[in-house]
Write a protein that holds these residues in place. Sequence first.
Motif, PDB file in Angstrom:
ATOM      1  N   ARG A 128       0.830  -1.211   0.000  1.00  0.00           N
ATOM      2  CA  ARG A 128       0.000   0.000   0.000  1.00  0.00           C
ATOM      3  C   ARG A 128       0.860   1.254   0.000  1.00  0.00           C
ATOM      4  N   GLN A 129       2.022   1.211   0.658  1.00  0.00           N
ATOM      5  CA  GLN A 129       2.939   2.350   0.670  1.00  0.00           C
ATOM      6  C   GLN A 129       3.510   2.609  -0.720  1.00  0.00           C
ATOM      7  N   SER A 130       3.548   1.587  -1.547  1.00  0.00           N
ATOM      8  CA  SER A 130       4.091   1.734  -2.900  1.00  0.00           C
ATOM      9  C   SER A 130       3.101   2.438  -3.828  1.00  0.00           C
ATOM     10  N   LYS A 131       1.902   2.660  -3.379  1.00  0.00           N
ATOM     11  CA  LYS A 131       0.821   3.272  -4.151  1.00  0.00           C
ATOM     12  C   LYS A 131       0.336   2.368  -5.281  1.00  0.00           C
ATOM     13  N   GLY A 132       0.704   1.078  -5.200  1.00  0.00           N
ATOM     14  CA  GLY A 132       0.167   0.088  -6.123  1.00  0.00           C
ATOM     15  C   GLY A 132      -1.182  -0.381  -5.612  1.00  0.00           C
ATOM     16  N   GLU A 133      -1.948  -1.018  -6.469  1.00  0.00           N
ATOM     17  CA  GLU A 133      -3.275  -1.514  -6.102  1.00  0.00           C
ATOM     18  C   GLU A 133      -3.189  -3.026  -5.901  1.00  0.00           C
ATOM     19  N   LEU A 134      -3.285  -3.486  -4.656  1.00  0.00           N
ATOM     20  CA  LEU A 134      -3.219  -4.911  -4.351  1.00  0.00           C
ATOM     21  C   LEU A 134      -4.566  -5.538  -4.689  1.00  0.00           C
ATOM     22  N   ILE A 135      -4.565  -6.375  -5.724  1.00  0.00           N
ATOM     23  CA  ILE A 135      -5.805  -6.994  -6.197  1.00  0.00           C
ATOM     24  C   ILE A 135      -6.236  -8.139  -5.286  1.00  0.00           C
ATOM     25  N   GLU A 136      -5.277  -9.010  -4.954  1.00  0.00           N
ATOM     26  CA  GLU A 136      -5.609 -10.192  -4.168  1.00  0.00           C
ATOM     27  C   GLU A 136      -4.324 -10.823  -3.646  1.00  0.00           C
ATOM     28  N   ILE A 137      -4.467 -11.687  -2.645  1.00  0.00           N
ATOM     29  CA  ILE A 137      -3.360 -12.497  -2.156  1.00  0.00           C
ATOM     30  C   ILE A 137      -3.685 -13.942  -2.516  1.00  0.00           C
ATOM     31  N   VAL A 138      -2.779 -14.584  -3.218  1.00  0.00           N
ATOM     32  CA  VAL A 138      -2.983 -15.977  -3.625  1.00  0.00           C
ATOM     33  C   VAL A 138      -1.939 -16.854  -2.937  1.00  0.00           C
ATOM     34  N   THR A 139      -2.398 -18.001  -2.426  1.00  0.00           N
ATOM     35  CA  THR A 139      -1.506 -18.932  -1.756  1.00  0.00           C
ATOM     36  C   THR A 139      -1.740 -20.340  -2.284  1.00  0.00           C
ATOM     37  N   LEU A 140      -0.742 -21.162  -2.088  1.00  0.00           N
ATOM     38  CA  LEU A 140      -0.862 -22.561  -2.454  1.00  0.00           C
ATOM     39  C   LEU A 140      -1.727 -23.293  -1.429  1.00  0.00           C
ATOM     40  N   LEU A 141      -1.539 -22.966  -0.161  1.00  0.00           N
ATOM     41  CA  LEU A 141      -2.238 -23.647   0.928  1.00  0.00           C
ATOM     42  C   LEU A 141      -2.728 -22.638   1.950  1.00  0.00           C
ATOM     43  N   GLU A 142      -3.977 -22.783   2.368  1.00  0.00           N
ATOM     44  CA  GLU A 142      -4.514 -21.978   3.469  1.00  0.00           C
ATOM     45  C   GLU A 142      -4.841 -22.903   4.631  1.00  0.00           C
ATOM     46  N   ILE A 143      -4.392 -22.532   5.816  1.00  0.00           N
ATOM     47  CA  ILE A 143      -4.746 -23.259   7.035  1.00  0.00           C
ATOM     48  C   ILE A 143      -5.985 -22.556   7.581  1.00  0.00           C
ATOM     49  N   ALA A 144      -7.152 -23.074   7.227  1.00  0.00           N
ATOM     50  CA  ALA A 144      -8.416 -22.395   7.517  1.00  0.00           C
ATOM     51  C   ALA A 144      -8.660 -22.213   9.012  1.00  0.00           C
ATOM     52  N   SER A 145      -8.240 -23.170   9.829  1.00  0.00           N
ATOM     53  CA  SER A 145      -8.496 -23.080  11.273  1.00  0.00           C
ATOM     54  C   SER A 145      -7.744 -21.921  11.929  1.00  0.00           C
ATOM     55  N   ALA A 146      -6.667 -21.439  11.306  1.00  0.00           N
ATOM     56  CA  ALA A 146      -5.894 -20.324  11.869  1.00  0.00           C
ATOM     57  C   ALA A 146      -6.545 -18.971  11.575  1.00  0.00           C
ATOM     58  N   LYS A 147      -7.502 -18.936  10.662  1.00  0.00           N
ATOM     59  CA  LYS A 147      -8.278 -17.737  10.321  1.00  0.00           C
ATOM     60  C   LYS A 147      -7.408 -16.561   9.879  1.00  0.00           C
ATOM     61  N   GLY A 148      -6.348 -16.852   9.131  1.00  0.00           N
ATOM     62  CA  GLY A 148      -5.474 -15.799   8.608  1.00  0.00           C
ATOM     63  C   GLY A 148      -6.153 -14.904   7.603  1.00  0.00           C
ATOM     64  N   SER A 149      -7.089 -15.463   6.823  1.00  0.00           N
ATOM     65  CA  SER A 149      -7.783 -14.640   5.831  1.00  0.00           C
ATOM     66  C   SER A 149      -8.662 -13.587   6.503  1.00  0.00           C
ATOM     67  N   GLU A 150      -9.131 -13.862   7.721  1.00  0.00           N
ATOM     68  CA  GLU A 150      -9.917 -12.864   8.458  1.00  0.00           C
ATOM     69  C   GLU A 150      -9.045 -11.677   8.865  1.00  0.00           C
ATOM     70  N   LEU A 151      -7.798 -11.949   9.242  1.00  0.00           N
ATOM     71  CA  LEU A 151      -6.869 -10.878   9.605  1.00  0.00           C
ATOM     72  C   LEU A 151      -6.568  -9.996   8.389  1.00  0.00           C
ATOM     73  N   LEU A 152      -6.531 -10.598   7.207  1.00  0.00           N
ATOM     74  CA  LEU A 152      -6.196  -9.861   5.988  1.00  0.00           C
ATOM     75  C   LEU A 152      -7.380  -9.090   5.410  1.00  0.00           C
TER      76      LEU A 152
END
Length: 164
Positions: A128-152
């Motif tokens: 965000r500091q770069s003034k670019g537009e972050l479209i999405e974050i893509v990962t190979l594996l998500e650990i759903a129980s850790a709820k990292g996507s909620e933090l993001l």
Amino acid sequence: MKSPALRSTRDRLLGSIRTIESARRAGEPNYITDGIYQDGQLFRFACADINERYQRRRIEKVIAYDSAALPLAAPLAYFAGCGLNVIQPTGRGPILDLESIPQGCRLLLVADVLHRGSQLASAATILRQSKGELIEIVTLLEIASAKGSELLSPISTYSVCSLR
């Protein structure tokens, strides 16, 4: 509805993930995805899945979160016909040459594993500091129980496979 063949491939992806005990936090596992990279069919499936999702999204730069994400980010940048940068995490936070990202550039952040999300959140702050537009974050594996996507949130995330 996912076809049985697609479910079977995603099950094989999950089956190739290894866990080892974290060196930093006792009792917490680290997820190792090298089994996917070592199996040509699984790696091809993961790359095809991601390329299909982003082929028409006008991505201008792919940002790999550390060297573990490079095997996944490089084919994506190649097929999208765009540039590739790497954010290097350090003890003080991620490092990226902000000058290398033009203003308004459409960015895609690629990571190997989305666990708690705190490291990717700090990378998103840098982007965000770069003034670019972050479209999405893509990962190979998500650990759903850790709820990292909620933090993001509100940044959307996409994962090839999810471990519940």
